[in-house]
Design an enzyme around this catalytic site. Structure first.
Site, mmCIF file in Angstrom:
data_model
loop_
_atom_site.group_PDB
_atom_site.id
_atom_site.type_symbol
_atom_site.label_atom_id
_atom_site.label_comp_id
_atom_site.label_asym_id
_atom_site.label_seq_id
_atom_site.Cartn_x
_atom_site.Cartn_y
_atom_site.Cartn_z
ATOM 1 C CG ASP A 85 -2.080 0.689 1.203
ATOM 2 O OD1 ASP A 85 -2.301 1.389 0.097
ATOM 3 O OD2 ASP A 85 -2.412 1.317 2.384
ATOM 4 N N GLY A 208 -8.936 5.769 2.253
ATOM 5 C CA GLY A 208 -9.729 6.573 3.251
ATOM 6 C C GLY A 208 -11.196 6.145 3.483
ATOM 7 C CG ASN A 229 -7.363 1.047 0.195
ATOM 8 O OD1 ASN A 229 -7.940 0.320 -0.573
ATOM 9 N ND2 ASN A 229 -6.165 1.476 -0.050
ATOM 10 C CB ILE A 230 -10.911 -0.260 6.288
ATOM 11 C CG1 ILE A 230 -11.926 -0.293 5.205
ATOM 12 C CG2 ILE A 230 -11.163 -0.110 7.593
ATOM 13 C CD1 ILE A 230 -13.167 0.413 5.948
HETATM 14 P P1 13P Z 1 -8.045 4.977 6.575
HETATM 15 O O1 13P Z 1 -7.096 4.938 7.618
HETATM 16 O O2 13P Z 1 -8.722 6.528 6.592
HETATM 17 O O3 13P Z 1 -9.286 3.951 6.843
HETATM 18 O O4 13P Z 1 -7.579 4.822 5.182
HETATM 19 C C1 13P Z 1 -6.835 3.527 4.817
HETATM 20 C C2 13P Z 1 -6.194 3.534 3.457
HETATM 21 O O5 13P Z 1 -6.606 4.123 2.663
HETATM 22 C C3 13P Z 1 -5.007 2.794 3.295
HETATM 23 O O6 13P Z 1 -4.299 3.167 2.017
#
Ligand code: 13P
Length: 285
Positions: A85, A208, A229-230
Protein backbone atom coordinates in the site's frame (compact mmCIF):
# COMPACT_ATOMS: atom_id res chain seq x y z
CA UNK A 1 3.64 -21.60 -3.26
CA UNK A 2 3.01 -18.29 -5.06
CA UNK A 3 0.64 -15.74 -3.60
CA UNK A 4 -2.26 -14.69 -5.83
CA UNK A 5 -2.52 -11.60 -7.97
CA UNK A 6 -5.48 -9.35 -7.11
CA UNK A 7 -6.55 -8.44 -10.62
CA UNK A 8 -9.30 -11.00 -11.24
CA UNK A 9 -11.02 -10.62 -7.88
CA UNK A 10 -11.23 -6.84 -8.24
CA UNK A 11 -12.37 -7.00 -11.89
CA UNK A 12 -15.09 -9.50 -10.96
CA UNK A 13 -16.22 -7.13 -8.21
CA UNK A 14 -16.27 -4.25 -10.72
CA UNK A 15 -18.39 -6.21 -13.19
CA UNK A 16 -20.88 -7.09 -10.44
CA UNK A 17 -20.94 -3.57 -8.91
CA UNK A 18 -19.52 -5.16 -5.81
CA UNK A 19 -16.46 -4.44 -3.67
CA UNK A 20 -13.37 -6.06 -2.22
CA UNK A 21 -12.19 -4.67 1.08
CA UNK A 22 -8.55 -3.80 1.59
CA UNK A 23 -7.71 -3.89 5.29
CA UNK A 24 -4.31 -2.70 6.43
CA UNK A 25 -2.13 -4.88 8.62
CA UNK A 26 -0.19 -3.39 11.50
CA UNK A 27 1.25 -6.50 13.13
CA UNK A 28 0.70 -10.25 13.53
CA UNK A 29 -2.58 -9.80 15.44
CA UNK A 30 -4.07 -7.73 12.60
CA UNK A 31 -2.87 -10.17 9.95
CA UNK A 32 -4.26 -13.17 11.80
CA UNK A 33 -7.60 -11.47 12.41
CA UNK A 34 -7.99 -10.52 8.73
CA UNK A 35 -6.96 -13.90 7.32
CA UNK A 36 -8.83 -16.05 9.84
CA UNK A 37 -12.07 -14.11 9.28
CA UNK A 38 -11.72 -14.23 5.48
CA UNK A 39 -11.28 -17.99 5.73
CA UNK A 40 -14.12 -18.57 8.18
CA UNK A 41 -16.51 -16.59 5.95
CA UNK A 42 -15.00 -17.81 2.67
CA UNK A 43 -14.76 -14.17 1.53
CA UNK A 44 -11.85 -12.64 -0.39
CA UNK A 45 -9.88 -9.84 1.19
CA UNK A 46 -6.88 -7.68 0.34
CA UNK A 47 -4.39 -7.28 3.15
CA UNK A 48 -2.56 -3.99 2.70
CA UNK A 49 0.94 -3.32 4.03
CA UNK A 50 2.35 0.21 3.93
CA UNK A 51 6.12 0.72 3.90
CA UNK A 52 5.81 2.15 7.45
CA UNK A 53 3.96 -0.94 8.72
CA UNK A 54 6.45 -3.18 6.91
CA UNK A 55 9.35 -1.38 8.62
CA UNK A 56 7.57 -1.66 11.97
CA UNK A 57 7.09 -5.42 11.50
CA UNK A 58 10.75 -5.98 10.60
CA UNK A 59 10.93 -5.67 6.82
CA UNK A 60 9.59 -6.96 3.51
CA UNK A 61 10.73 -10.55 4.05
CA UNK A 62 9.14 -10.68 7.50
CA UNK A 63 5.78 -9.42 6.26
CA UNK A 64 5.82 -11.59 3.14
CA UNK A 65 6.68 -14.74 5.08
CA UNK A 66 4.28 -13.93 7.94
CA UNK A 67 1.38 -13.56 5.50
CA UNK A 68 2.45 -16.56 3.44
CA UNK A 69 2.65 -18.64 6.62
CA UNK A 70 -0.80 -17.56 7.78
CA UNK A 71 -2.24 -18.23 4.32
CA UNK A 72 -0.81 -21.76 4.41
CA UNK A 73 -1.91 -22.44 8.00
CA UNK A 74 -5.45 -21.13 7.37
CA UNK A 75 -5.59 -22.67 3.86
CA UNK A 76 -6.62 -19.32 2.46
CA UNK A 77 -4.54 -18.96 -0.70
CA UNK A 78 -7.49 -18.40 -3.00
CA UNK A 79 -8.95 -15.72 -0.71
CA UNK A 80 -6.14 -13.46 0.50
CA UNK A 81 -4.16 -10.98 -1.60
CA UNK A 82 -1.09 -9.42 -0.02
CA UNK A 83 -0.78 -5.88 -1.37
CA UNK A 84 1.89 -3.18 -0.96
CA UNK A 85 0.00 0.00 0.00
CA UNK A 86 1.39 3.46 -0.95
CA UNK A 87 4.77 2.23 -2.11
CA UNK A 88 7.41 4.55 -3.50
CA UNK A 89 9.27 3.33 -6.61
CA UNK A 90 11.95 1.41 -4.65
CA UNK A 91 9.32 -0.12 -2.31
CA UNK A 92 7.47 -1.56 -5.31
CA UNK A 93 10.66 -3.06 -6.75
CA UNK A 94 11.56 -4.57 -3.38
CA UNK A 95 8.05 -5.96 -2.85
CA UNK A 96 8.00 -7.57 -6.30
CA UNK A 97 11.47 -9.08 -5.72
CA UNK A 98 10.31 -10.58 -2.42
CA UNK A 99 7.17 -12.12 -3.96
CA UNK A 100 4.26 -9.66 -3.54
CA UNK A 101 1.79 -10.14 -6.40
CA UNK A 102 -0.03 -6.85 -5.90
CA UNK A 103 1.54 -3.40 -5.43
CA UNK A 104 0.42 0.20 -5.30
CA UNK A 105 2.82 2.74 -6.73
CA UNK A 106 2.00 6.06 -5.10
CA UNK A 107 3.49 8.83 -7.22
CA UNK A 108 1.08 11.45 -5.93
CA UNK A 109 3.87 13.45 -4.29
CA UNK A 110 5.67 13.71 -7.66
CA UNK A 111 4.71 15.99 -10.54
CA UNK A 112 2.30 14.23 -12.90
CA UNK A 113 4.88 13.49 -15.63
CA UNK A 114 7.16 11.74 -13.09
CA UNK A 115 4.20 9.87 -11.62
CA UNK A 116 3.27 8.69 -15.13
CA UNK A 117 6.84 7.75 -16.11
CA UNK A 118 7.38 5.74 -12.90
CA UNK A 119 3.96 4.09 -13.17
CA UNK A 120 4.81 2.90 -16.71
CA UNK A 121 8.10 1.39 -15.44
CA UNK A 122 6.45 -0.32 -12.46
CA UNK A 123 3.73 -1.74 -14.73
CA UNK A 124 6.39 -3.20 -17.08
CA UNK A 125 8.29 -4.85 -14.22
CA UNK A 126 5.10 -6.01 -12.47
CA UNK A 127 3.67 -7.63 -15.61
CA UNK A 128 6.85 -9.69 -16.03
CA UNK A 129 6.30 -10.97 -12.48
CA UNK A 130 2.54 -11.67 -12.60
CA UNK A 131 1.94 -8.78 -10.20
CA UNK A 132 -1.06 -6.40 -10.39
CA UNK A 133 -0.59 -2.63 -10.07
CA UNK A 134 -2.62 0.12 -8.43
CA UNK A 135 -1.60 3.74 -9.03
CA UNK A 136 -2.83 7.05 -7.60
CA UNK A 137 -3.95 10.06 -9.55
CA UNK A 138 -4.86 13.31 -7.84
CA UNK A 139 -4.02 13.40 -4.14
CA UNK A 140 -5.88 11.71 -1.32
CA UNK A 141 -6.20 14.03 1.66
CA UNK A 142 -5.11 13.29 5.21
CA UNK A 143 -5.94 14.32 8.73
CA UNK A 144 -3.65 14.52 11.70
CA UNK A 145 -4.22 16.00 15.16
CA UNK A 146 -7.42 17.74 14.02
CA UNK A 147 -5.64 19.33 11.05
CA UNK A 148 -6.98 18.47 7.63
CA UNK A 149 -5.42 18.46 4.19
CA UNK A 150 -8.14 17.96 1.61
CA UNK A 151 -5.95 16.56 -1.16
CA UNK A 152 -6.43 17.22 -4.88
CA UNK A 153 -9.33 15.98 -6.96
CA UNK A 154 -8.44 13.57 -9.76
CA UNK A 155 -8.29 15.09 -13.24
CA UNK A 156 -9.94 12.92 -15.88
CA UNK A 157 -7.27 13.42 -18.57
CA UNK A 158 -4.52 12.40 -16.11
CA UNK A 159 -6.52 9.37 -14.99
CA UNK A 160 -6.87 8.24 -18.62
CA UNK A 161 -3.09 8.54 -19.11
CA UNK A 162 -2.47 6.36 -16.04
CA UNK A 163 -5.00 3.81 -17.27
CA UNK A 164 -3.15 3.68 -20.59
CA UNK A 165 0.11 3.15 -18.68
CA UNK A 166 -1.23 -0.33 -17.93
CA UNK A 167 -2.44 -0.07 -14.33
CA UNK A 168 -4.99 -2.63 -13.19
CA UNK A 169 -6.79 -0.43 -10.67
CA UNK A 170 -6.72 3.29 -9.97
CA UNK A 171 -6.92 5.14 -6.65
CA UNK A 172 -8.82 8.39 -7.07
CA UNK A 173 -9.10 11.64 -5.14
CA UNK A 174 -12.80 12.47 -4.84
CA UNK A 175 -12.74 14.33 -1.53
CA UNK A 176 -11.65 11.25 0.46
CA UNK A 177 -9.17 11.61 3.34
CA UNK A 178 -6.92 9.16 5.17
CA UNK A 179 -7.66 9.16 8.90
CA UNK A 180 -10.56 10.83 10.69
CA UNK A 181 -12.99 13.03 8.76
CA UNK A 182 -13.67 16.57 10.01
CA UNK A 183 -17.17 17.36 11.24
CA UNK A 184 -17.66 19.87 8.43
CA UNK A 185 -16.39 17.49 5.73
CA UNK A 186 -18.02 18.24 2.37
CA UNK A 187 -18.45 14.54 1.49
CA UNK A 188 -17.46 12.58 -1.60
CA UNK A 189 -17.71 14.20 -5.03
CA UNK A 190 -20.09 11.72 -6.66
CA UNK A 191 -20.36 13.73 -9.90
CA UNK A 192 -16.61 13.44 -10.38
CA UNK A 193 -16.72 9.73 -9.52
CA UNK A 194 -19.54 9.16 -12.06
CA UNK A 195 -17.52 10.97 -14.72
CA UNK A 196 -14.36 9.01 -13.93
CA UNK A 197 -16.28 5.76 -14.12
CA UNK A 198 -17.80 6.61 -17.51
CA UNK A 199 -14.45 7.70 -18.95
CA UNK A 200 -12.25 4.98 -17.48
CA UNK A 201 -14.46 1.90 -17.32
CA UNK A 202 -12.10 0.16 -14.90
CA UNK A 203 -12.08 -0.67 -11.14
CA UNK A 204 -11.46 2.40 -8.98
CA UNK A 205 -10.16 2.46 -5.42
CA UNK A 206 -11.49 4.47 -2.50
CA UNK A 207 -8.78 5.17 0.06
CA UNK A 208 -9.74 6.58 3.44
CA UNK A 209 -12.73 4.26 3.84
CA UNK A 210 -12.89 4.69 7.64
CA UNK A 211 -15.65 7.00 8.80
CA UNK A 212 -17.61 7.21 5.51
CA UNK A 213 -21.29 6.33 5.96
CA UNK A 214 -22.52 2.95 4.72
CA UNK A 215 -24.91 4.75 2.40
CA UNK A 216 -22.08 6.74 0.74
CA UNK A 217 -19.91 3.63 0.48
CA UNK A 218 -22.73 1.83 -1.30
CA UNK A 219 -23.29 4.74 -3.65
CA UNK A 220 -19.58 4.89 -4.48
CA UNK A 221 -19.60 1.12 -5.23
CA UNK A 222 -22.51 1.62 -7.62
CA UNK A 223 -20.36 4.26 -9.40
CA UNK A 224 -17.27 2.13 -10.00
CA UNK A 225 -15.45 1.85 -6.66
CA UNK A 226 -14.43 -1.83 -6.45
CA UNK A 227 -11.83 -1.70 -3.66
CA UNK A 228 -12.26 0.17 -0.37
CA UNK A 229 -9.29 0.69 1.95
CA UNK A 230 -9.72 0.64 5.72
CA UNK A 231 -7.13 1.22 8.41
CA UNK A 232 -8.03 3.94 10.94
CA UNK A 233 -11.34 2.39 12.00
CA UNK A 234 -9.68 -0.89 12.97
CA UNK A 235 -6.86 0.94 14.76
CA UNK A 236 -9.43 2.79 16.88
CA UNK A 237 -11.36 -0.41 17.63
CA UNK A 238 -8.16 -2.17 18.70
CA UNK A 239 -7.03 0.73 20.90
CA UNK A 240 -10.44 1.05 22.58
CA UNK A 241 -10.56 -2.69 23.34
CA UNK A 242 -7.06 -2.57 24.86
CA UNK A 243 -8.05 0.47 26.94
CA UNK A 244 -11.06 -1.46 28.25
CA UNK A 245 -8.85 -4.42 29.15
CA UNK A 246 -6.42 -2.24 31.09
CA UNK A 247 -9.28 -0.42 32.87
CA UNK A 248 -11.02 -3.66 33.89
CA UNK A 249 -8.10 -5.91 34.82
CA UNK A 250 -5.47 -5.73 37.51
CA UNK A 251 -2.31 -6.54 35.57
CA UNK A 252 -0.54 -8.41 38.39
CA UNK A 253 -3.52 -10.64 39.19
CA UNK A 254 -4.37 -13.94 37.45
CA UNK A 255 -1.43 -13.52 35.06
CA UNK A 256 -3.34 -10.75 33.31
CA UNK A 257 0.01 -9.64 31.93
CA UNK A 258 0.12 -12.71 29.67
CA UNK A 259 -0.07 -11.29 26.12
CA UNK A 260 -2.41 -14.06 25.04
CA UNK A 261 -4.86 -12.77 27.67
CA UNK A 262 -4.27 -9.11 27.21
CA UNK A 263 -4.76 -9.12 23.43
CA UNK A 264 -7.73 -11.51 23.54
CA UNK A 265 -10.52 -8.95 23.59
CA UNK A 266 -8.84 -6.59 21.14
CA UNK A 267 -8.37 -9.52 18.75
CA UNK A 268 -12.04 -10.43 19.17
CA UNK A 269 -13.11 -6.80 18.61
CA UNK A 270 -11.06 -6.66 15.40
CA UNK A 271 -12.48 -9.97 14.18
CA UNK A 272 -16.06 -8.81 14.86
CA UNK A 273 -15.49 -5.60 12.92
CA UNK A 274 -13.86 -7.42 9.97
CA UNK A 275 -16.77 -9.89 9.94
CA UNK A 276 -19.27 -7.05 9.83
CA UNK A 277 -17.66 -5.44 6.78
CA UNK A 278 -16.96 -8.66 4.87
CA UNK A 279 -20.55 -9.80 5.44
CA UNK A 280 -22.07 -6.40 4.63
CA UNK A 281 -24.57 -6.00 1.85
CA UNK A 282 -22.69 -3.54 -0.37
CA UNK A 283 -24.46 -4.03 -3.66
CA UNK A 284 -27.20 -1.47 -4.34
CA UNK A 285 -29.04 -3.74 -6.81
P1 13P B 1 -8.12 5.04 6.59
O1 13P B 1 -6.98 4.89 7.55
O2 13P B 1 -8.66 6.40 6.57
O3 13P B 1 -9.14 3.99 6.79
O4 13P B 1 -7.51 4.81 5.12
C1 13P B 1 -6.85 3.61 4.85
C2 13P B 1 -6.24 3.66 3.51
O5 13P B 1 -6.71 4.29 2.60
C3 13P B 1 -5.02 2.86 3.31
O6 13P B 1 -4.46 3.02 2.05
Amino acid sequence: MELINGRKIVYDAYKNKDVIFHINLNNLEWSKAIISVAKSLNKPVIIGATPAAIKYCGGFNTVFNMIKGLIIDYQANDLVILHLDHGKFEDCIKAIEVGFKSVMYDGSEEDFETNLKNTIKICEIAKLNNCSVEAEVGKIGKSKNSEFYYGELTKIDEAIKLKNAGVDILAVGIGNIHGEYPENWKGLDFDLLRNLNVNLNMPLVLHGGSGISKEDLKKSISLGISKININTELQIINAMALKEYFSNNEIMQNKNYNPRKLYANSNKAMEDYIKSILLGDWNEN
